[in-house]
Design a protein around this motif. Structure first.
Motif, PDB file in Angstrom:
ATOM      1  N   LEU A  15       0.829  -1.208   0.000  1.00 11.24           N
ATOM      2  CA  LEU A  15       0.000   0.000   0.000  1.00 11.24           C
ATOM      3  C   LEU A  15       0.867   1.264   0.000  1.00 11.24           C
ATOM      4  CD1 LEU A  15      -2.743  -1.256   2.459  1.00 11.24           C
ATOM      5  CD2 LEU A  15      -3.068  -0.701   0.027  1.00 11.24           C
ATOM      6  N   LEU A  16       1.956   1.241   0.756  1.00  4.64           N
ATOM      7  CA  LEU A  16       2.861   2.391   0.774  1.00  4.64           C
ATOM      8  C   LEU A  16       3.485   2.612  -0.597  1.00  4.64           C
ATOM      9  CD1 LEU A  16       4.551   1.732   4.228  1.00  4.64           C
ATOM     10  CD2 LEU A  16       3.050   3.669   3.663  1.00  4.64           C
ATOM     11  N   GLU A  17       3.864   1.524  -1.257  1.00  2.00           N
ATOM     12  CA  GLU A  17       4.450   1.641  -2.595  1.00  2.00           C
ATOM     13  C   GLU A  17       3.438   2.139  -3.624  1.00  2.00           C
ATOM     14  OE1 GLU A  17       6.251  -2.201  -3.212  1.00  2.00           O
ATOM     15  OE2 GLU A  17       8.064  -1.605  -2.114  1.00  2.00           O
ATOM     16  N   ALA A  18       2.158   1.947  -3.329  1.00  3.49           N
ATOM     17  CA  ALA A  18       1.109   2.463  -4.209  1.00  3.49           C
ATOM     18  C   ALA A  18       0.802   3.934  -3.907  1.00  3.49           C
ATOM     19  CB  ALA A  18      -0.161   1.618  -4.069  1.00  3.49           C
ATOM     20  N   GLY A  19       1.520   4.525  -2.956  1.00  2.00           N
ATOM     21  CA  GLY A  19       1.364   5.943  -2.660  1.00  2.00           C
ATOM     22  C   GLY A  19       0.484   6.266  -1.464  1.00  2.00           C
ATOM     23  N   HIS A  20      -0.034   5.267  -0.769  1.00  2.00           N
ATOM     24  CA  HIS A  20      -0.885   5.521   0.401  1.00  2.00           C
ATOM     25  C   HIS A  20      -0.006   5.854   1.607  1.00  2.00           C
ATOM     26  CE1 HIS A  20      -4.469   4.191  -1.695  1.00  2.00           C
ATOM     27  NE2 HIS A  20      -3.699   3.269  -2.243  1.00  2.00           N
ATOM     28  N   ARG A  21      -0.420   6.865   2.361  1.00  2.00           N
ATOM     29  CA  ARG A  21       0.331   7.268   3.546  1.00  2.00           C
ATOM     30  C   ARG A  21      -0.497   7.121   4.817  1.00  2.00           C
ATOM     31  NH1 ARG A  21       3.380   6.078   0.605  1.00  2.00           N
ATOM     32  NH2 ARG A  21       5.085   7.177  -0.356  1.00  2.00           N
ATOM     33  N   GLY A  41       4.282  -6.091  12.183  1.00  2.00           N
ATOM     34  CA  GLY A  41       4.668  -5.951  10.782  1.00  2.00           C
ATOM     35  C   GLY A  41       4.148  -4.664  10.172  1.00  2.00           C
ATOM     36  N   TYR A  42       2.903  -4.319  10.486  1.00  2.00           N
ATOM     37  CA  TYR A  42       2.299  -3.064  10.016  1.00  2.00           C
ATOM     38  C   TYR A  42       3.134  -1.879  10.500  1.00  2.00           C
ATOM     39  CZ  TYR A  42      -1.231   0.750  10.344  1.00  2.00           C
ATOM     40  OH  TYR A  42      -1.909   1.943  10.292  1.00  2.00           O
ATOM     41  N   ARG A  43       3.466  -1.883  11.785  1.00  2.00           N
ATOM     42  CA  ARG A  43       4.241  -0.783  12.365  1.00  2.00           C
ATOM     43  C   ARG A  43       5.644  -0.705  11.770  1.00  2.00           C
ATOM     44  NH1 ARG A  43       2.771   0.519  18.525  1.00  2.00           N
ATOM     45  NH2 ARG A  43       4.231   2.156  17.952  1.00  2.00           N
ATOM     46  N   GLN A  44       6.272  -1.862  11.534  1.00  2.00           N
ATOM     47  CA  GLN A  44       7.615  -1.877  10.953  1.00  2.00           C
ATOM     48  C   GLN A  44       7.602  -1.306   9.532  1.00  2.00           C
ATOM     49  OE1 GLN A  44       9.080  -5.915  11.259  1.00  2.00           O
ATOM     50  NE2 GLN A  44       9.590  -5.679  13.421  1.00  2.00           N
ATOM     51  N   ALA A  45       6.575  -1.646   8.767  1.00  2.00           N
ATOM     52  CA  ALA A  45       6.482  -1.122   7.409  1.00  2.00           C
ATOM     53  C   ALA A  45       6.348   0.398   7.422  1.00  2.00           C
ATOM     54  CB  ALA A  45       5.297  -1.755   6.673  1.00  2.00           C
ATOM     55  N   ASP A  50       9.426   6.055   7.305  1.00  2.00           N
ATOM     56  CA  ASP A  50       9.395   7.256   8.148  1.00  2.00           C
ATOM     57  C   ASP A  50       7.995   7.831   8.310  1.00  2.00           C
ATOM     58  OD1 ASP A  50      12.151   7.200   8.673  1.00  2.00           O
ATOM     59  OD2 ASP A  50      12.577   8.229   6.775  1.00  2.00           O
ATOM     60  N   ILE A  51       7.012   6.945   8.381  1.00  2.00           N
ATOM     61  CA  ILE A  51       5.632   7.376   8.618  1.00  2.00           C
ATOM     62  C   ILE A  51       5.305   7.065  10.069  1.00  2.00           C
ATOM     63  CG2 ILE A  51       3.212   6.969   8.022  1.00  2.00           C
ATOM     64  CD1 ILE A  51       4.246   6.344   5.165  1.00  2.00           C
ATOM     65  N   PRO A  52       4.961   8.083  10.846  1.00  2.00           N
ATOM     66  CA  PRO A  52       4.688   7.837  12.264  1.00  2.00           C
ATOM     67  C   PRO A  52       3.455   6.961  12.455  1.00  2.00           C
ATOM     68  CG  PRO A  52       4.337  10.160  11.705  1.00  2.00           C
ATOM     69  CD  PRO A  52       4.832   9.478  10.475  1.00  2.00           C
ATOM     70  N   PHE A  53       3.528   6.096  13.446  1.00  2.00           N
ATOM     71  CA  PHE A  53       2.405   5.242  13.805  1.00  2.00           C
ATOM     72  C   PHE A  53       1.294   6.115  14.390  1.00  2.00           C
ATOM     73  CE2 PHE A  53       0.218   2.806  17.162  1.00  2.00           C
ATOM     74  CZ  PHE A  53      -0.373   1.832  16.370  1.00  2.00           C
TER      75      PHE A  53
END
Length: 179
Positions: A15-21, A41-45, A50-53
């Motif tokens: 999802l991050l690679e698809a541009g979702h933040r 795993g979600y948090r590690q991704a 560098d996207i804050p949880f």
């Protein structure tokens, strides 16, 4: 034992690679080890990009369609809603897809959705659901072989094996412009 951390990481990275933040995550009950590891795993991704949880984007479901539906509606009602939803199983993802539609939005045009398990129904949702393959056959085979080895050899030690849970990309995820 499957690698649940990787199973939470892979769809989030997709999802991050698809541009979702802003990615909403509907997980199972936190006391279940698999759910805790998927959250890791979600948090590690997120951290790897560098996207804050944001704890407000994480909900604890019960693996049923209705909890995916309810949590998707709640997440999409936030003042700054997510553009993607990751559900810790396909049933909750099916509920999420229906919630998105009820809100008059399009999957994946406005909200991307990812599930987990690659249940047979995932191929037949509209749109077909991107999901994580849970290698049930391989897990069962390993368990049976381990049990037979224990019976034949008197082996009593416990062993664990991590299995990959690859992402199965289908049409429920669309690219989104970087914010």
């Amino acid at each position: 034992v499957r690698s649940e951390v990787r199973g939470g990481y892979a769809p989030t990275i997709h999802l991050l690679e698809a541009g979702h933040r802003r990615i909403g995550f509907t997980n199972g009950e936190g006391w279940i080890a698999a759910a805790a590891e998927r959250l890791t795993g979600y948090r590690q991704a997120l951290s790897s990009r560098d996207i804050p949880f944001d704890a407000q984007l994480v909900r604890e479901g019960d693996w049923q369609v209705s909890s995916g539906h309810a949590h998707a509606r709640a997440l999409l009602a936030l003042p700054d809603p997510p553009s993607a939803l990751f559900c810790a199983n396909d049933l909750m993802a099916i509920g999420a897809i229906e919630a998105v539609r009820e809100l008059g939005m399009d999957v994946p045009g406005q909200v991307s959705v990812v599930g987990y398990d690659d249940q047979d129904i995932a191929r037949y949702t509209q749109p077909p659901l991107t999901t994580v393959l849970l290698p049930n056959y391989e897990m069962g085979r390993w368990a049976a072989e381990s049990l037979i080895a224990q019976v034949n050899g008197g082996v009593t030690r416990r062993t664990a094996m991590k299995m990959d849970c690859p992402l199965v990309a289908r049409e429920s995820v669309a690219a989104r412009g970087l914010f």
